[in-house]
Design an enzyme around this catalytic site. Sequence first.
Site, PDB file in Angstrom:
ATOM      1  N   GLY A  99       0.800  -1.219   0.000  1.00 44.72           N
ATOM      2  CA  GLY A  99       0.000   0.000   0.000  1.00 44.72           C
ATOM      3  C   GLY A  99       0.830   1.265   0.000  1.00 44.72           C
ATOM      4  O   GLY A  99       0.282   2.369   0.015  1.00 44.72           O
ATOM      5  N   GLN A 100       2.150   1.114  -0.027  1.00 43.79           N
ATOM      6  CA  GLN A 100       3.006   2.299  -0.061  1.00 43.79           C
ATOM      7  C   GLN A 100       2.779   3.040  -1.378  1.00 43.79           C
ATOM      8  O   GLN A 100       2.590   2.426  -2.427  1.00 43.79           O
ATOM      9  CB  GLN A 100       4.468   1.910   0.072  1.00 43.79           C
ATOM     10  CG  GLN A 100       4.803   1.297   1.412  1.00 43.79           C
ATOM     11  CD  GLN A 100       6.246   0.828   1.481  1.00 43.79           C
ATOM     12  OE1 GLN A 100       7.090   1.258   0.703  1.00 43.79           O
ATOM     13  NE2 GLN A 100       6.527  -0.062   2.420  1.00 43.79           N
ATOM     14  N   GLY A 101       2.803   4.366  -1.312  1.00 46.70           N
ATOM     15  CA  GLY A 101       2.504   5.200  -2.470  1.00 46.70           C
ATOM     16  C   GLY A 101       3.267   4.816  -3.723  1.00 46.70           C
ATOM     17  O   GLY A 101       2.703   4.761  -4.814  1.00 46.70           O
TER      18      GLY A 101
END
Length: 192
Positions: A71-73
Site C-alpha cells: 500500500g506504499q505510495g
Amino acid sequence: MGLFDKLVGWLGLKKEVNVLCLGLDNSGKTTIINKLKPSNAQVQDIVPTIGFNIEKFKTSSLSFTVFDMSGQGRYRNLWEHYYKEGQAIIFVIDSADKLRMVVAKEELDTLLNHPDIKHRRIPILFFANKMDVRDALSSVKVSQLLCLDNIKDKPWHICATDALKGEGLQEGVDWLQDQIIQSNQANENMRA
C-alpha cells in the site's frame, strides 16, 4: 453447476480463486491475510510488504490465492497490473487513520474506474480494520466517508475488524465465499 464443478466437489478438491488485497500502507492487509491462514501456517512477525506477496488459504469450499499488494505510495501503481486476474477484491481500511481516509477514497475511486474493473461485477469486501484502537471510526462512518453506497454495480460488504485478534474476519470471508459461489453458478447458468 457444471460437470467439472461437480467432479471437483466429489473429489473433495476446491475451486481456486484469485483475490487482490488492496489498501493503504499500514492498514493491516498482511496481518489479515496471516490470520486467515491455519494457525500452524501463520507467521509471528509481520513486516511491511514490498511490491507484493502471494499467499494461500482455504475455506470450506474455495481455495484462495491472495495477492497481498503493498500500500506504499510508490507501489500502488502496480495494483492495476493484477486487476484482470482478480476474481474478488479485499480492500482494507485503517479505521483509526482519519487523516488518510481521503487518500483511501481516492485509491478506491481509481480502482473502481479502471477499465479492467469498471464493467465487471466483481465482489469487494471492505475490512474496516483496527476497530480496537481508541477513537477508530465505525464501519458505518468508514462506509459513509468512502461513499460505498454509490457502488451500485458490484456486490460489496463492509466488516469491522481487529486483525490482531482475528475479530470480524470470518464474517467477511464467509460473505466473499458466498458471492464467489453465486457468481460462478450464475456464469454456469449463462453458459447452459
